[in-house]
Write a protein that holds these residues in place. Structure first.
Motif, short mmCIF file in Angstrom:
data_model
loop_
_atom_site.label_atom_id
_atom_site.label_comp_id
_atom_site.label_asym_id
_atom_site.label_seq_id
_atom_site.Cartn_x
_atom_site.Cartn_y
_atom_site.Cartn_z
N SER A 40 44.14 -13.40 -11.44
CA SER A 40 43.22 -13.86 -10.39
C SER A 40 42.37 -12.71 -9.87
O SER A 40 41.18 -12.87 -9.58
N ILE A 41 42.98 -11.53 -9.74
CA ILE A 41 42.24 -10.35 -9.30
C ILE A 41 41.27 -9.90 -10.40
O ILE A 41 40.08 -9.67 -10.15
N LYS A 42 41.77 -9.79 -11.62
CA LYS A 42 40.94 -9.29 -12.72
C LYS A 42 39.76 -10.22 -13.01
O LYS A 42 38.74 -9.78 -13.56
N ARG A 43 39.87 -11.47 -12.62
CA ARG A 43 38.79 -12.44 -12.79
C ARG A 43 37.52 -11.98 -12.09
O ARG A 43 36.40 -12.32 -12.52
N PHE A 44 37.66 -11.23 -11.00
CA PHE A 44 36.50 -10.78 -10.22
C PHE A 44 36.04 -9.38 -10.61
O PHE A 44 35.17 -8.81 -9.95
N LEU A 45 36.62 -8.81 -11.66
CA LEU A 45 36.32 -7.44 -12.06
C LEU A 45 35.71 -7.41 -13.45
O LEU A 45 35.86 -8.35 -14.24
N SER A 46 35.01 -6.32 -13.77
CA SER A 46 34.36 -6.19 -15.07
C SER A 46 34.25 -4.71 -15.44
O SER A 46 34.00 -3.87 -14.58
N LYS A 47 34.40 -4.40 -16.74
CA LYS A 47 34.20 -3.03 -17.21
C LYS A 47 32.77 -2.57 -16.95
O LYS A 47 32.51 -1.37 -16.79
N ASN A 48 31.82 -3.51 -16.94
CA ASN A 48 30.42 -3.17 -16.72
C ASN A 48 30.08 -2.90 -15.27
O ASN A 48 28.97 -2.44 -14.97
N CYS A 49 31.01 -3.19 -14.37
CA CYS A 49 30.81 -2.95 -12.93
C CYS A 49 32.04 -2.22 -12.39
O CYS A 49 32.83 -2.79 -11.63
N PRO A 50 32.25 -0.97 -12.80
CA PRO A 50 33.52 -0.29 -12.52
C PRO A 50 33.79 0.01 -11.05
O PRO A 50 34.93 0.31 -10.69
N LEU A 51 32.76 -0.06 -10.20
CA LEU A 51 33.01 0.20 -8.78
C LEU A 51 33.33 -1.07 -7.99
O LEU A 51 33.60 -0.99 -6.79
N ILE A 52 33.32 -2.23 -8.63
CA ILE A 52 33.89 -3.42 -7.99
C ILE A 52 35.39 -3.33 -8.22
O ILE A 52 35.88 -3.47 -9.34
N ARG A 53 36.11 -3.08 -7.15
CA ARG A 53 37.55 -2.84 -7.23
C ARG A 53 38.28 -3.64 -6.15
O ARG A 53 37.71 -3.94 -5.10
N ALA A 54 39.53 -3.91 -6.42
CA ALA A 54 40.40 -4.57 -5.43
C ALA A 54 41.43 -3.54 -4.97
O ALA A 54 42.24 -3.06 -5.77
N TYR A 55 41.39 -3.21 -3.68
CA TYR A 55 42.28 -2.21 -3.09
C TYR A 55 43.42 -2.91 -2.36
O TYR A 55 43.20 -3.90 -1.67
N GLY A 56 44.64 -2.37 -2.47
CA GLY A 56 45.74 -3.01 -1.76
C GLY A 56 47.09 -2.45 -2.14
O GLY A 56 47.22 -1.32 -2.63
N GLY A 57 48.11 -3.27 -1.91
CA GLY A 57 49.48 -2.82 -2.17
C GLY A 57 50.43 -4.00 -2.32
O GLY A 57 50.08 -5.16 -2.08
N ILE A 58 51.65 -3.66 -2.73
CA ILE A 58 52.70 -4.64 -3.01
C ILE A 58 53.97 -4.20 -2.30
O ILE A 58 54.27 -3.00 -2.22
N ARG A 59 54.74 -5.16 -1.80
CA ARG A 59 55.99 -4.84 -1.12
C ARG A 59 56.96 -4.11 -2.04
O ARG A 59 56.98 -4.33 -3.25
N PHE A 60 57.82 -3.28 -1.41
CA PHE A 60 58.87 -2.62 -2.18
C PHE A 60 59.79 -3.65 -2.83
O PHE A 60 60.10 -3.54 -4.01
N ASP A 61 60.22 -4.66 -2.07
CA ASP A 61 61.12 -5.69 -2.59
C ASP A 61 60.60 -7.05 -2.15
O ASP A 61 60.78 -7.44 -1.00
N ALA A 62 59.96 -7.75 -3.07
CA ALA A 62 59.35 -9.04 -2.74
C ALA A 62 60.38 -10.11 -2.45
O ALA A 62 60.05 -11.17 -1.89
N ARG A 63 61.66 -9.86 -2.79
CA ARG A 63 62.71 -10.85 -2.56
C ARG A 63 63.31 -10.75 -1.17
O ARG A 63 64.05 -11.64 -0.74
N SER A 64 63.00 -9.70 -0.45
CA SER A 64 63.56 -9.53 0.89
C SER A 64 62.72 -10.27 1.93
O SER A 64 61.56 -10.59 1.69
#
Length: 502
Positions: free
Chosen positions: A140-164
């Motif tokens: 879903s994230i990569k859908r909005f990105l392209s090699k031809n537009c390398p400065l369109i980026r998605a910045y963020g993070g992921i939990r240490f433990d998604a099950r907690s």
């Protein structure tokens, strides 16, 4: 618009970057950007979905963090990322590209400049969910990105433990949170750039017109004046500090972990136990002010800030890269063993020698020296078979033995049974996805700051056979000192802290 709700395999109608002529100052660039946004409004798109970035290069180099701090009057979601080595990124990007990768480009005398740091406000599209980060979420994230537009980026993070379970202070981040900024300031070596991005998808109930209107509302809140700031602002007064666990509970937790390792048939070799320290101050802490102060310790480290709507800011100054991808090439690092820097050059050399001659797993070791601490360091490289393997790399590398333990699953269970606080994104992957490149650091040396929480400082240390609880506690103090040095302690607090830790 939450991009997780769309069809992750459906290509967008267009992915474009439109670059305008270079101007002299950020103020002139902001004016030109406003005109470009008006042009977007007047020339509607017939496409059902797409993402368009418009950018104005600036001749002078302006620090992205200064620009972001100059927008302190807004309550918009924001992000900041400064890489140790962000690679060479085209200054003027391809234009008129679409989801199939077709593009035409502008010629430019100096097509390559190193990107130093990025600051963003508002989200053209964000990606957040309570479930664990999945392959479909990555798509879903990569859908909005392209090699031809390398400065369109998605910045963020992921939990240490998604099950907690998610604690209240981390609710706004979900299990993962990524954003493509609406307005972005890019700092290059020797120049800068301001950009604005719109994203729309009719099937996600966000039309082209709504996307432009949302960008206009954000642009009204952007200041075109960038104030040059420094990290020498007045230190906040610390009124109260509590640790979870406290010293006595820490000693018990370390002893339990050591007991588990020595049990018959135990496979546990190492477990990384962490501490959360809540700090209350006389006035609310400005997370960007702290981040500015930490820049003096930023050599060989990533700096980041991630703040979803109505949430505290997750900030950090981490030395550890999780991975960097440049098309199919990928590299990773391993950090281990923390020691303080020596007070004299000779002592510093001796401490480094002790680290290098310690028993560790190959590959060959080197030292990574930071202002306060030094670590063992090793680098690994490889080649992906296909781009979808990026998700596998992320899933395989996280959590690393440096923040979880070994074997990973056994260590994770001990952590979940022992720690009485929510790590959130502490020790989780923090960074960005791009069309051609992606880069993630490990979210250590970090804190959750502002929005009524005061500051929550996080630190962890690896427990192995022979670990001493008192020495490990000292290591926690050393790791959080980059934050505590930014605050002023008054006499009443010093007396109170002694009582708490007894």
């Amino acid at each position: 618009m939450n991009g997780c709700g769309g069809d992750p395999r459906a290509p967008l109608g267009t992915i474009e970057t439109r670059t305008f002529p270079t101007v002299l100052t950020p103020a002139l660039a902001a004016d030109r950007l406003s005109s470009a946004v008006y042009d977007l409004k007047m020339n509607t798109s017939p496409l059902e979905s797409g993402i368009i970035r418009i950018e104005v290069p600036i001749q002078q180099q302006t620090e992205a963090l200064d620009w972001l701090r100059s927008q302190s009057h807004t309550t918009l979601p924001r992000c900041y990322f400064s890489g140790r080595d962000s690679g060479n990124i085209p200054l003027l990007q391809h234009t008129n590209s679409n989801g199939n990768g077709h593009a035409s480009s502008h010629d430019h005398e100096d097509p390559q400049q190193k990107l130093v740091s990025v600051a963003g406000l508002g989200s053209a599209v964000f990606f957040r969910h309570l479930r664990p980060f999945s392959l479909d979420d990555w798509r879903s994230i990569k859908r909005f990105l392209s090699k031809n537009c390398p400065l369109i980026r998605a910045y963020g993070g992921i939990r240490f433990d998604a099950r907690s379970n998610i604690a209240p202070e981390w609710e706004g981040f979900g299990s993962f949170y990524f954003m493509v900024p609406q307005v972005e300031f890019d700092e290059f070596e020797g120049s800068s750039m301001i950009a604005a991005t719109i994203a729309w998808d009719n099937r996600l109930s966000r039309t082209y017109g709504q996307a432009v209107a949302a960008l206009e509302a954000t642009m009204w809140q952007i200041s075109s004046v960038v104030r040059r700031l420094n990290g020498n602002s007045r230190r906040a007064v610390m009124l109260h500090q509590t640790h979870i666990p406290n010293k006595a509970s820490w000693d018990s937790a370390v002893k339990r972990a050591l007991d588990l390792m020595t049990r018959k048939n135990s496979t546990l070799v190492k477990v990384v136990l962490a501490r959360s320290s809540r700090v209350l101050t006389a006035v609310e802490i400005d997370p960007l002010e702290w981040l500015t102060s930490l820049q003096v310790e930023g050599d060989n480290a990533y700096q980041f800030c991630l703040q979803p709507p109505e949430s505290p800011a997750f900030i950090g100054n981490t030395p550890e890269r999780l991975f960097y991808r440049d098309r199919l090439r990928v590299s990773s690092e391993a950090l281990a063993a923390t020691r303080a820097r020596g007070g004299t050059p000779s002592l510093d050399l001796q401490i480094g020698h002790d680290l290098l001659t310690s028993t560790t797993i190959e590959p060959s070791k080197a030292l990574r020296k930071l202002p306060r601490v030094q670590h063992l360091y090793a680098k690994l490289t490889g080649t992906l078979q296909k781009e979808d393997d990026e998700f596998k790399i992320l899933s395989s590398l996280h959590p690393t033995p440096a923040v979880c333990g070994h074997p990973m699953e056994e260590a994770r269970i001990v952590i979940s049974e022992t720690e009485m606080f929510d790590r959130g994104m502490y020790a989780g992957p923090v960074g960005w996805f791009g069309g051609a490149e992606s880069e993630f650091a490990v979210g250590i040396r970090s804190a959750l700051v502002g929005k009524g929480v005061g500051a929550l400082l996080y630190a962890g240390t690896g427990i192995v056979q022979g670990s001493n609880p008192a020495l490990e506690w000292q290591e926690l103090e050393l790791k959080t000192s980059q934050f505590t040095k930014l605050m002023k302690l008054e006499a009443p607090f010093l007396v109170m802290r002694e009582k708490i830790e007894l």
